[in-house]
Design a protein around this motif. Sequence first.
Motif, PDB file in Angstrom:
ATOM      1  N   GLY A  72       0.790  -1.225   0.000  1.00  9.84           N
ATOM      2  CA  GLY A  72       0.000   0.000   0.000  1.00  9.84           C
ATOM      3  C   GLY A  72       0.815   1.263   0.000  1.00  9.84           C
ATOM      4  O   GLY A  72       0.271   2.371  -0.110  1.00  9.84           O
ATOM      5  N   SER A  73       2.127   1.169   0.092  1.00  6.60           N
ATOM      6  CA  SER A  73       2.981   2.347   0.120  1.00  6.60           C
ATOM      7  C   SER A  73       3.388   2.751  -1.284  1.00  6.60           C
ATOM      8  O   SER A  73       3.223   2.010  -2.258  1.00  6.60           O
ATOM      9  CB  SER A  73       4.231   2.092   0.971  1.00  6.60           C
ATOM     10  OG  SER A  73       5.038   1.075   0.387  1.00  6.60           O
ATOM     11  N   ARG A  74       3.908   3.957  -1.380  1.00  7.22           N
ATOM     12  CA  ARG A  74       4.417   4.491  -2.640  1.00  7.22           C
ATOM     13  C   ARG A  74       5.779   5.085  -2.344  1.00  7.22           C
ATOM     14  O   ARG A  74       5.912   5.957  -1.507  1.00  7.22           O
ATOM     15  CB  ARG A  74       3.452   5.552  -3.179  1.00  7.22           C
ATOM     16  CG  ARG A  74       3.916   6.268  -4.443  1.00  7.22           C
ATOM     17  CD  ARG A  74       2.761   7.082  -5.000  1.00  7.22           C
ATOM     18  NE  ARG A  74       3.213   8.107  -5.932  1.00  7.22           N
ATOM     19  CZ  ARG A  74       2.404   8.830  -6.707  1.00  7.22           C
ATOM     20  NH1 ARG A  74       1.096   8.627  -6.644  1.00  7.22           N
ATOM     21  NH2 ARG A  74       2.882   9.731  -7.517  1.00  7.22           N
ATOM     22  N   ARG A  75       6.807   4.589  -3.022  1.00  7.18           N
ATOM     23  CA  ARG A  75       8.174   5.000  -2.729  1.00  7.18           C
ATOM     24  C   ARG A  75       8.886   5.414  -4.020  1.00  7.18           C
ATOM     25  O   ARG A  75       8.593   4.905  -5.100  1.00  7.18           O
ATOM     26  CB  ARG A  75       8.951   3.851  -2.077  1.00  7.18           C
ATOM     27  CG  ARG A  75       8.374   3.405  -0.739  1.00  7.18           C
ATOM     28  CD  ARG A  75       8.617   4.418   0.351  1.00  7.18           C
ATOM     29  NE  ARG A  75       8.163   3.918   1.634  1.00  7.18           N
ATOM     30  CZ  ARG A  75       6.964   4.154   2.146  1.00  7.18           C
ATOM     31  NH1 ARG A  75       6.083   4.879   1.458  1.00  7.18           N
ATOM     32  NH2 ARG A  75       6.630   3.679   3.333  1.00  7.18           N
ATOM     33  N   GLN A  76       9.841   6.312  -3.853  1.00  8.86           N
ATOM     34  CA  GLN A  76      10.608   6.780  -5.004  1.00  8.86           C
ATOM     35  C   GLN A  76      11.996   6.154  -4.998  1.00  8.86           C
ATOM     36  O   GLN A  76      12.610   5.984  -3.950  1.00  8.86           O
ATOM     37  CB  GLN A  76      10.732   8.296  -4.990  1.00  8.86           C
ATOM     38  CG  GLN A  76      11.486   8.855  -3.783  1.00  8.86           C
ATOM     39  CD  GLN A  76      11.661  10.343  -3.872  1.00  8.86           C
ATOM     40  OE1 GLN A  76      10.743  11.068  -4.231  1.00  8.86           O
ATOM     41  NE2 GLN A  76      12.846  10.823  -3.548  1.00  8.86           N
ATOM     42  N   TYR A  77      12.456   5.800  -6.204  1.00 14.67           N
ATOM     43  CA  TYR A  77      13.779   5.221  -6.364  1.00 14.67           C
ATOM     44  C   TYR A  77      14.460   5.855  -7.565  1.00 14.67           C
ATOM     45  O   TYR A  77      13.839   6.043  -8.616  1.00 14.67           O
ATOM     46  CB  TYR A  77      13.691   3.699  -6.543  1.00 14.67           C
ATOM     47  CG  TYR A  77      13.088   3.010  -5.335  1.00 14.67           C
ATOM     48  CD1 TYR A  77      13.821   2.863  -4.168  1.00 14.67           C
ATOM     49  CD2 TYR A  77      11.780   2.537  -5.370  1.00 14.67           C
ATOM     50  CE1 TYR A  77      13.266   2.253  -3.045  1.00 14.67           C
ATOM     51  CE2 TYR A  77      11.221   1.931  -4.249  1.00 14.67           C
ATOM     52  CZ  TYR A  77      11.967   1.797  -3.094  1.00 14.67           C
ATOM     53  OH  TYR A  77      11.411   1.206  -1.987  1.00 14.67           O
TER      54      TYR A  77
END
Length: 319
Positions: free
Chosen positions: A54-59
Motif C-alpha cells: 500500500g505504500s508508494r516510494r521513489q527510487y
Amino acid sequence: MTARAGEDLELDLVVAHRRTVAQGVVELRLRDARGEPLPRWSPGAHVDLHLGDGSRRQYSLCGDPRERGTWRIAVLREDGGRGGSRWVHEHLAAGARLRAVGPRNRFVFEPAEEYLFVGGGIGITPLLPMIDAAHREQARWQLVYGGRSRATMAFAGELADRYGDRVRLVPEDELGRLDVTSVLPEPDERTLVYCCGPAGLLTALTDHGRTRGWDGADLRVERFTAAAASGPDRAFVVELARSGRRITVGAGESVLAAIRRAGVEVASSCEQGTCGTCTTRVRTGSVEHRDTVLDEQERATSMTLCVSRAAEGALVLDL
C-alpha cells in the motif's frame, strides 16, 4: 526548476531481472508489461513505485537513459524504515508486476567542463548515469564514494574497474569516515558538484562548502530526509480554497495527514519532503518550509504538505 516531463505517466511494469549488488542492496530491472518502450528520462531522475503493502516510494533510475527497454533501480533494505524497502526485498522477484508513476527529475544534471561527484551509501544511485554521461562527453570528473564497508557499497567494484583512478572509494571500516574537508576543491565556475547520501554527509558537505565559497547553484545535493524543524510544532488551521473547508492541523500531525483525515486525497510519495509529489500552491499565509526539494522561486508560491507547516497564522491552499 527544469520541467519534470512525464511526471504524470502511470505505467504497468514487470520485474525483468533481479540481482544482489551489495550487502543489503538488490538491483531490479523493470520493463513495460506490454513490451512498449519506456518513457525517456535524464540523469538524476527517479520513479515512484506503488508497492503491494500500500505504500508508494521513489527510487532513483540508475541505468542508461538511452536504454528504452528497461529501467534499473537499486534498493537498500532498511529494517528501521517505513517498510517499503523490506517489501521490495521480500516480494519483488523476477516476473512480479507493479505500478509506477514518472519519471520525475529534481536533481537535474547540467553541462559543465568539470564535475565532482560525492556519493554516500545508496546515494550512489542517481550519480551513476551522471558519471556515465560526463565520461561520454569527455568532461573532467572525479567520484568520491563512501560507505560502511566495501561489501555494502553497491556498484563499487564495477565503478573502480571501469573508471580506474577517477574513482576514490572510502570504506569506513578501512579508511575511516569520509572527510568532506578533503573533498571539495576551491570554487571554480567551470565545476559542478553533485552529492547524494545520508543527511550527515550532505549537511557536512554543504556547511563546509559555504565556508569555502561554494553556493547552491554549483554544489547540488539530493537528500533522503527533510530539513530539521526550527522549533516545536504547534496546531494551526488550513483552509481549502476551492471548498472553503477549514481543517485544524494538530501539533503532531502533518498537513497531508490532516487533509486526508478530512476525506481529501492528495498524491504523495516519500512523505519526507524529498520528492515534491505533494507540492501544493499556497494562496495566502506564511510557510515554514522543511522540504529539501523546492527552490526559492517555488517556495514563494507552494509548499510540500508532508513536512512543511504554517510559520504563523493560517494557510489557504489551492485545493
